[in-house]
Design an enzyme around this catalytic site. Sequence first.
Site, PDB file in Angstrom:
ATOM      1  N   ASP A   1       0.816  -1.215   0.000  1.00 21.61           N
ATOM      2  CA  ASP A   1       0.000   0.000   0.000  1.00 21.61           C
ATOM      3  C   ASP A   1       0.848   1.262   0.000  1.00 21.61           C
ATOM      4  OD1 ASP A   1       0.795  -0.699   2.667  1.00 21.61           O
ATOM      5  OD2 ASP A   1      -0.675   0.714   3.453  1.00 21.61           O
TER       6      ASP A   1
ATOM      7  N   GLU B   1      -0.158  -1.068   5.642  1.00 20.18           N
ATOM      8  CA  GLU B   1       0.909  -0.687   6.562  1.00 20.18           C
ATOM      9  C   GLU B   1       0.828   0.787   6.929  1.00 20.18           C
ATOM     10  OE1 GLU B   1       4.895   0.870   7.757  1.00 20.18           O
ATOM     11  OE2 GLU B   1       3.707   1.391   5.989  1.00 20.18           O
TER      12      GLU B   1
END
Length: 363
Positions: A71, A127
């Site tokens: 991400d 994350e």
Amino acid sequence: MTLDLTAPVEELAKALIDIPSVSGEEQEIAAQVESALREHAHLEVTRLGNSIVARTTLGRAERVVVAGHLDTVPIKGNVPGRWDDDGATLWGRGAVDMKAGVAVQLSLAAALTEPTRDVTWVFYDQEEVEETRNGLGRISRERPDLLEADFAVLGEPTGGVIEGGCNGTIRVDVVLPGKAAHSARSWKGVNAIHAAAPVLAALADYEAATVEVDGLSYREGLNAVGVRGGIAGNVVPDECAVTVNYRFAPDKTADEAIAHVSDVVARGGVGEHRIVVTDRAEGCRPGLDASLAQSFTAAVAATGVEPPRAKLGWTDVARFGALGIPAVNYGPGDPELAHADEERCPVSQIRDTRAGLEAWLTS
């Protein structure tokens, strides 16, 4: 689009950048990564939500984890990616944090059919958001067997230098009581915001330490990062909260860090108050004395980079540390450009990081 894991690693990095994957929206990139990895028969591939784990099972004496997150923070006109005029630098969201590092992992996962150590490649989601959503945390809770290893490398951006362990972090609210009153008759009340003055003074006067842990120097930081108080422009506030963030060296636990902040506040002459912990994350010692860490350090040193240094922020290496697995950060990209609108990474650094990791996994 289909990811070509055999393409030059910098081209693979750009292909990853071109797939938008803001935290919580990783379905497409996870599907692409899973599909590409399943084309390689030497890998056992498992998907958990939008996290992918690919493992070799060669019966080697040692197993290592190499992990990175899929991400990014929100896009700001920097997707798709682009090259600069001479093609030496890759620009775009995630170029630093951390699609260049993921490209290194994917490239090697496909290419290394016979590594000298069994490898668990982990590509995880979410994350960049709150800890409870973190894909690596979910894997550790739901399938801890997939993370069993002797050593771990996290591909966070380090400029191609090994960064050992990480600082821990806590956030607390120093809550100060007062007594509400009409501001036209302020002497009838007790101003809780005024009571925050000695807290702020204690923090302003605080001299943060640099602590050596296992040969690496971790610089700490203790700062007020927010102040809340008051309900209206004509009311003396009856409560004020000063939010304090402490980035502490991994020689201490989060409980010890909380106790230290409490002591700093108390020694500052602060009156009645209470400490409310709002966030805590343990640090991780560098673990560079482990035999695998030493061999990894030697392999990376052969690429000509500087010696290992301390990771001054918090990263997911702490999750490996909590599992008893020595872990380091190692990836392409300047960490000071992470999340910046002008996020960019030198192609040479992507290639060199791949070469360093390959040298270790084939030595």
